[in-house]
Scaffold this active site. Structure first.
Site, PDB file in Angstrom:
ATOM      1  N   GLY A 170      31.835  41.481  37.902  1.00 15.45           N
ATOM      2  CA  GLY A 170      31.590  42.802  37.325  1.00 15.45           C
ATOM      3  C   GLY A 170      31.822  42.758  35.827  1.00 15.45           C
ATOM      4  CB  CYS A 208      40.084  41.545  33.732  1.00 14.51           C
ATOM      5  SG  CYS A 208      39.049  42.476  32.600  1.00 14.51           S
ATOM      6  CG  HIS A 261      38.462  45.539  37.497  1.00 13.89           C
ATOM      7  ND1 HIS A 261      39.539  44.697  37.516  1.00 13.89           N
ATOM      8  CD2 HIS A 261      37.808  45.282  36.322  1.00 13.89           C
ATOM      9  CE1 HIS A 261      39.546  43.974  36.400  1.00 13.89           C
ATOM     10  NE2 HIS A 261      38.497  44.296  35.666  1.00 13.89           N
ATOM     11  CD  GLU A 262      33.927  45.622  36.264  1.00  8.72           C
ATOM     12  OE1 GLU A 262      33.859  45.847  35.046  1.00  8.72           O
ATOM     13  OE2 GLU A 262      34.439  44.577  36.727  1.00  8.72           O
TER      14      GLU A 262
HETATM   15 NI    NI Z   1      37.663  43.701  33.876  1.00  9.56          NI
END
Ligand code: NI
Length: 175
Positions: free
Chosen positions: A46, A99, A141-142
């Protein structure tokens, strides 16, 4: 298509809330293609626009994420414009969540197990779907990125301070 530079913590644009996207222009379509390519190249599942320095509410994700039957060679991404979580339930712990903007660090993060996501697709059509498990974690998360939130903002103060110490040491070594 162009590979974009992925900004890393503590870059400012990562902690800023992103503005809603008003219009899906050709530039926006080109940006999402570049984001998709950059994500697969990294590799990641992502990527949110603020990670490439664009503070607009745009995310891309691996269309096959969380699908064990998917052909891993098939690299397809989905772009979502102005995505929001409209419902959430259950609880899971993402295992070793990471991330592309947080280098050399992963952590378990408490997340909702199921979320309902409302957004527009790249053609501007409204979409709404339920995401479970890995896909639900990716959505949370995104979409967090669009609010200036990183996964390290969702871990304990102690764990976060350990990470920050490690990072500042690393940055100093680079100087
Ligand atoms: Ni991230």
């Amino acid at each position: 298509m162009t590979l974009l530079k992925i900004l890393t913590y503590p870059e400012k644009s990562l902690s800023l809330p992103s503005a809603p996207l008003e219009e899906i222009t050709d530039e926006v379509i080109a940006l999402t293609k570049d984001m998709g390519e950059t994500m697969f190249e990294a590799p990641g599942v992502g990527l949110a626009a603020p990670q490439v320095g664009v503070n607009k509410r745009i995310i891309v994700y691996d269309s096959n994420a969380g699908n064990p039957e998917a052909d891993r060679e098939q690299k397809e991404f989905t772009a979502l414009i102005n995505p929001e979580i409209t419902a959430a339930s259950g609880s899971i712990v993402s295992e070793e969540e990471g991330c592309l903007s947080v280098v050399d660090y992963t952590s378990d993060v408490k997340r909702y197990e199921t979320v309902t996501v409302k957004a527009q697709d790249i053609d501007g059509n409204p979409v709404e779907f339920e995401a479970k498990g890995i896909l639900a974690v990716i959505m949370q998360h995104e979409i967090d990125h669009l609010d200036g939130i990183l996964f390290i903002d969702r871990i304990s103060v102690l764990k976060r301070s350990i990470y920050k110490k490690k990072l500042s040491k690393k940055l100093k070594e680079k100087e």
